[in-house]
Design a protein around this motif. Structure first.
Motif, short mmCIF file in Angstrom:
data_model
loop_
_atom_site.label_atom_id
_atom_site.label_comp_id
_atom_site.label_asym_id
_atom_site.label_seq_id
_atom_site.Cartn_x
_atom_site.Cartn_y
_atom_site.Cartn_z
N ALA A 101 0.83 -1.21 0.00
CA ALA A 101 0.00 0.00 0.00
C ALA A 101 0.86 1.26 0.00
CB ALA A 101 -0.94 -0.01 1.20
N LEU A 102 1.98 1.23 0.74
CA LEU A 102 2.88 2.38 0.76
C LEU A 102 3.52 2.59 -0.60
CD1 LEU A 102 4.11 4.55 2.62
CD2 LEU A 102 5.98 2.96 3.10
N PHE A 103 3.88 1.51 -1.27
CA PHE A 103 4.42 1.62 -2.63
C PHE A 103 3.37 2.22 -3.57
CE2 PHE A 103 4.60 -0.24 -6.88
CZ PHE A 103 5.85 0.17 -7.30
N CYS A 104 2.14 1.76 -3.46
CA CYS A 104 1.07 2.29 -4.32
C CYS A 104 0.79 3.76 -4.02
CB CYS A 104 -0.19 1.46 -4.13
SG CYS A 104 -0.05 -0.25 -4.69
N LEU A 105 1.01 4.19 -2.77
CA LEU A 105 0.80 5.59 -2.43
C LEU A 105 1.73 6.50 -3.21
CD1 LEU A 105 -0.36 7.87 -0.64
CD2 LEU A 105 1.29 7.20 1.12
N SER A 106 2.93 6.03 -3.51
CA SER A 106 3.88 6.86 -4.24
C SER A 106 3.50 7.07 -5.70
CB SER A 106 5.28 6.23 -4.17
OG SER A 106 5.30 4.97 -4.86
N VAL A 107 2.71 6.15 -6.27
CA VAL A 107 2.38 6.23 -7.70
C VAL A 107 1.57 7.47 -8.04
CG1 VAL A 107 1.22 5.07 -9.61
CG2 VAL A 107 2.60 3.74 -8.00
N PRO A 108 0.42 7.76 -7.36
CA PRO A 108 -0.32 8.99 -7.71
C PRO A 108 0.46 10.25 -7.42
CG PRO A 108 -1.26 7.93 -5.76
CD PRO A 108 -0.29 6.97 -6.34
N MET A 109 1.34 10.23 -6.41
CA MET A 109 2.13 11.42 -6.12
C MET A 109 3.12 11.71 -7.25
SD MET A 109 2.80 10.59 -2.08
CE MET A 109 3.75 12.07 -1.80
N ILE A 110 3.78 10.66 -7.73
CA ILE A 110 4.72 10.83 -8.85
C ILE A 110 3.96 11.22 -10.12
CG2 ILE A 110 6.37 9.62 -10.32
CD1 ILE A 110 7.10 7.89 -7.91
N THR A 111 2.79 10.61 -10.32
CA THR A 111 2.00 10.91 -11.52
C THR A 111 1.56 12.36 -11.55
OG1 THR A 111 1.20 8.62 -11.56
CG2 THR A 111 -0.04 10.25 -12.83
N ALA A 112 1.10 12.88 -10.41
CA ALA A 112 0.64 14.27 -10.35
C ALA A 112 1.76 15.24 -10.73
CB ALA A 112 0.11 14.58 -8.95
N VAL A 113 2.96 14.95 -10.27
CA VAL A 113 4.10 15.81 -10.61
C VAL A 113 4.46 15.67 -12.09
CG1 VAL A 113 6.55 16.25 -10.17
CG2 VAL A 113 5.02 15.71 -8.26
N ALA A 114 4.42 14.46 -12.62
CA ALA A 114 4.78 14.23 -14.01
C ALA A 114 3.81 14.91 -14.97
CB ALA A 114 4.84 12.73 -14.30
N VAL A 115 2.52 14.91 -14.63
CA VAL A 115 1.51 15.51 -15.51
C VAL A 115 1.72 17.01 -15.63
CG1 VAL A 115 -0.98 15.92 -15.79
CG2 VAL A 115 -0.16 13.68 -15.11
N CYS A 116 2.33 17.61 -14.62
CA CYS A 116 2.56 19.06 -14.67
C CYS A 116 3.48 19.46 -15.82
CB CYS A 116 3.17 19.52 -13.34
SG CYS A 116 2.08 19.36 -11.91
N PHE A 117 4.26 18.54 -16.34
CA PHE A 117 5.24 18.85 -17.38
C PHE A 117 4.71 18.59 -18.79
CE2 PHE A 117 7.73 18.05 -13.57
CZ PHE A 117 8.61 19.13 -13.58
N ILE A 118 3.46 18.18 -18.94
CA ILE A 118 2.89 17.99 -20.26
C ILE A 118 1.88 19.09 -20.54
CG2 ILE A 118 3.22 15.48 -20.14
CD1 ILE A 118 0.26 15.18 -19.54
N PRO A 119 1.64 19.42 -21.81
CA PRO A 119 0.75 20.54 -22.12
C PRO A 119 -0.73 20.13 -22.11
CG PRO A 119 1.65 19.64 -24.14
CD PRO A 119 2.28 18.85 -23.01
#
Length: 480
Positions: A101-119
């Motif tokens: 569950a802790l590993f899965c918690l990191s996925v949406p956090m990383i995804t939210a940051v990554a989406v910020c760099f796409i138009p």
């Protein structure tokens, strides 16, 4: 349904960032799940996040992709889902569930940051009159190219968005619309228009067939179903092998859909499921005891003298799973981003996704009752009938959208003269280009002026002139 209220107002990019919040909260509560209610609340947050993400993600991919690459890129959503499920199962064998569950918690956090760099998508930016940002976005999406490289595509997008933002009265009169932008209630009213209802019927039919094709319903009970068929291998190991097979099926779909086309690929997979379920049902009615079920079996297990016969249901279930994950379940999600008109794409996609999840809940919730009522082979026969009827229906109404632009698809469904069984989508390049007859869109400015310019340029060649004019009139749809 909630995604409807954020996909269009907030934009596709902001919506994809926002959906990570309930996902992160859900995994956090499961990680801290020292009480039963915390785990249930966490699961509820995860369900909310999954429901919110479908419409913005599918809409974003559909709008940024070129027709030649749209199919391949859309299939990566299915690949990601399959790989994610397999990763969770695999990690669960290596570490405690809280660590997973802790590993899965990191996925949406990383995804939210990554989406910020796409138009943001150029279509949405143009709909909000952000022309400079839209052109910049299109240049980024096409590989950081210059303005000249995307000039023609950007011009077509502007024309398409301007027409999509216009009211029906101005469209019919071919006038520039100066009316106020539609309200939320008027956007929901777009769902009642034929150009939305026709693709909506196709999508919901595909979702219904997919959910009631059986594999999604039986998936939570696969271990006991393998046991019920006296599988020659350990059921847990067989289920794991099926998961690997699903990944292979998804990769196969990704590699072949662009070469074969969506319509023939979907029909072949649908027919494959029909044959698999038919053979499995026939096997059950011939060899299994009357009323045989997989739930709490109190009767004696059946026995066959031929040791090769138990491989028949094993192969049928494997083929059933392969055909389901080789495009059959993913195809409606691919079309979801293509066949709705721009004006109602966000709302229609959200409503269709919500209804699909409702169908999924119904089919999973009722599988127990279905098998208890019809028996194990009877349930397979039920899914066989659904797939057979679905194959006939899709053969009649499913169009081929491969290598067609979103504008071509929207014009096809906007043509009031075409029935839902008219499956051929006409490409825009099938019409004689305007520059071949000495005029351009910029010079004419409207469809009527374009026809007049063409007829004037060809007035000395009556036969050729009538042919071109007739062709253009045939290509001009009746907007409804």
């Amino acid at each position: 349904m909630l995604s409807v209220f954020m996909t269009d107002p907030l934009g596709r990019k902001r919506s994809m960032i926002f959906v990570n919040i309930p996902l992160a909260l859900g995994w956090l509560m499961i990680y801290q799940g020292d009480f039963y209610w915390k785990i249930l609340t966490g699961c509820a947050f995860l369900g909310l996040g999954i429901g919110l993400m479908e419409a913005p993600i599918i809409t974003y991919l559909g709008e940024i992709c070129e027709p030649s690459t749209r199919d391949v890129l859309l299939t990566f959503t299915n690949i990601s889902g399959t790989m994610g499920t397999f990763t969770i199962y695999f990690l669960n064998t290596l570490m405690p569930w809280r660590s997973v569950a802790l590993f899965c918690l990191s996925v949406p956090m990383i995804t939210a940051v990554a989406v910020c760099f796409i138009p943001e998508t150029p279509q949405w930016l143009l709909s909000k009159n952000q022309t400079a940002e839209a052109e910049k976005s299109l240049r980024w999406l096409r590989g950081w190219v210059s303005n000249q490289v995307v000039a023609q595509e950007f011009h077509y997008l502007q024309q398409h968005i301007d027409r999509s933002k216009s009211c029906s009265t101005c469209i019919e009169k071919d006038l520039k619309c100066t009316h106020a932008l539609p309200t939320l209630a008027e956007k929901f009213g777009e769902l009642k228009r034929k150009r939305t209802l026709k693709p909506f019927f196709i999508i919901m039919s595909m979702f219904f067939i997919a959910q009631f094709s059986g594999m999604n319903s039986m998936r939570p009970f696969l271990v006991q179903i393998f046991k019920a068929y006296e599988n020659p291998f350990p059921p847990d190991r067989t289920t794991a092998i099926m998961s690997f097979l699903e990944i292979f099926a998804t990769l196969t779909f990704t590699c072949l859909v662009h070469l074969i086309g969506k319509r023939p690929f979907y029909l072949v997979m649908s027919f494959g499921i029909f044959i698999s379920t038919a053979v499995l049902s026939l096997y059950g009615f011939i060899l299994l005891p009357m009323g045989y079920i997989s739930f709490e079996r109190t009767h004696q297990s059946f026995h066959v003298e031929n040791t090769m016969l138990p491989y028949i249901p094993l192969v049928c279930l494997f083929l059933w799973s392969f055909f389901s994950y080789c495009g059959f379940l993913a195809m409606p999600w691919m079309l979801l981003s293509e066949i709705f008109p721009f004006k109602s794409r966000g709302i229609a996609s959200g409503v269709a996704a919500a209804l699909n999840y409702m169908l999924g809940f119904i089919t999973r919730k009722t599988y127990y009752n279905l098998e208890m009522t019809l028996s194990l082979p009877g349930a397979s026969l039920f899914y066989c009938v659904i797939c057979g009827c679905g194959f006939i229906l899709m053969f009649l109404i499913l169009p081929e959208t491969e290598n067609h632009t979103l504008e071509d698809i929207e014009l096809h469904f906007s043509d009031d003269s075409k029935k839902i069984t008219d499956r051929t989508i006409i490409k825009s390049n099938d019409v004689i280009p305007l520059n071949e007859v000495g005029c351009s869109v910029e010079e004419t400015g409207s469809v009527q002026e374009t026809e007049k310019a063409i007829e004037n340029s060809l007035k000395n060649d009556s036969e050729s002139g009538n042919s071109v004019s007739d062709t253009i009139r045939q290509q001009k749809p009746k907007i409804h």
